[in-house]
Write an enzyme that holds these catalytic residues in place. Structure first.
Site: not given
Ligand code: PAF
Length: 304
Positions: A7, A9, A103, A185, A193, A203, A255, A267
């Protein structure tokens, strides 16, 4: 060490590129033919602080081209983890290891069903990356990476992986208690997200408006309540840490934002959806997580 990134990406290219630059023998595996062609012809292009560099790598769409792999580094999206597990198991044999830094929750369990219990290393990273085009990424945030065994005794490669990551300027520590780290996390992904994906912001922009910041707080507080119900050890700064990550990756489109922008499935089920499922099993109400799930699913179902 022979490493296959499954993967490739934005994050797969970032880790694969940095590890190759530090001298590891890296193969990038991905299904996007144009991307793989560019990676083989030019190397992976990493733009960082306005500077672009190319790092030579090998890339392929066919795992059969890859002979020996000590470490399979899994960076596919959650929905592709089962397929990646089968590929990884075929590549690492009985002695190698799989490392997931994906993630969301549930990935390590899926990977562990394909290989022996002690062959799955998992962890989290606060590194951020964005895909700019075939073969090209932007390194859009740095931060700590934590890794540890999912279950079972320590794998002989665990220490080597941490050393190799640190040599590649990926600041990495080993922990014996990885589950609370995965949850920490998860809180960030729960808070950052879906909201960035739905609103189109980056972000760092989550803190520009009091209303947005408050929404982040409310959605993370629901997740904290669920963690408490499941007796997950939670650090006192868990909520503020979400904002620390948002600021550290300020220029990054999350992401999930990148997935929505590109018309891909997200996700959400492994992030806010995970919280909703666990909450329901405990009779806890999580209306904000539920709403964000419904909105993301609505977007997903209307994109071509
Ligand atoms: O999913 C994401 O994008 C990352 O885990 C994070 C830490 C939120 C940074 O963009």
């Amino acid at each position: 060490m022979n490493i296959t990134v499954i993967g490739s990406g934005a994050m797969g290219c970032l880790f694969g590129g940095l590890l190759a630059e530090a001298g590891a023998n890296v193969y990038l595996l991905d299904i996007w033919k144009e991307h793989v062609k560019s990676l083989n012809e030019l190397g992976v292009s990493i733009t960082s602080n306005g500077q672009q560099r190319y790092i030579p790598v090998q890339a392929t769409i066919d795992p059969a081209e890859i002979s020996s792999t000590d470490l399979a580094l899994v960076f596919v999206k959650h929905a592709q983890t089962s397929k990646a597990a089968a590929t990884a198991a075929g590549l690492i044999g009985r002695h190698g290891a799989i490392l997931t830094l994906q993630n969301g929750m549930g990935n390590a369990e899926i990977l562990a069903t394909a290989v022996g219990e002690g062959q799955v290393i998992c962890g989290t990273t606060a590194q951020g990356a964005m895909l700019l085009g075939p073969g090209k990424i932007q390194h859009s945030g740095t931060g700590k990476t934590s890794i540890g065994m999912w279950e079972g005794a320590t794998h002989p490669l665990l220490g080597d992986v941490a050393t190799m990551f640190n040599d590649a300027a990926i600041d990495t520590t080993i922990t014996t208690e990885i589950k609370p780290v995965l949850w920490r996390k998860l809180f960030a992904n729960v808070g950052i997200n879906a909201i960035t994906a739905l609103t189109g912001i980056r972000n760092g922009e989550l803190v520009d408006l009091a209303e947005t910041e408050n929404l982040v707080r409310l959605v993370v507080k629901e997740a904290l309540e669920v963690a408490k119900a499941y007796q997950i050890p939670v650090e006192p700064d868990a909520l503020e840490h979400v904002f620390t990550i948002a600021r550290a990756t300020a220029t990054n489109r999350s992401s999930m934002g990148q997935d929505i922008d590109a018309g891909r499935l997200t996700e959400i089920d492994a992030i806010n959806g995970y919280i909703v499922r666990l909450a329901r099993a405990h009779g806890i109400k999580t209306p904000i997580n539920q709403t964000l799930c419904a909105l993301i699913k609505t977007l997903e179902s209307h994109q071509q």
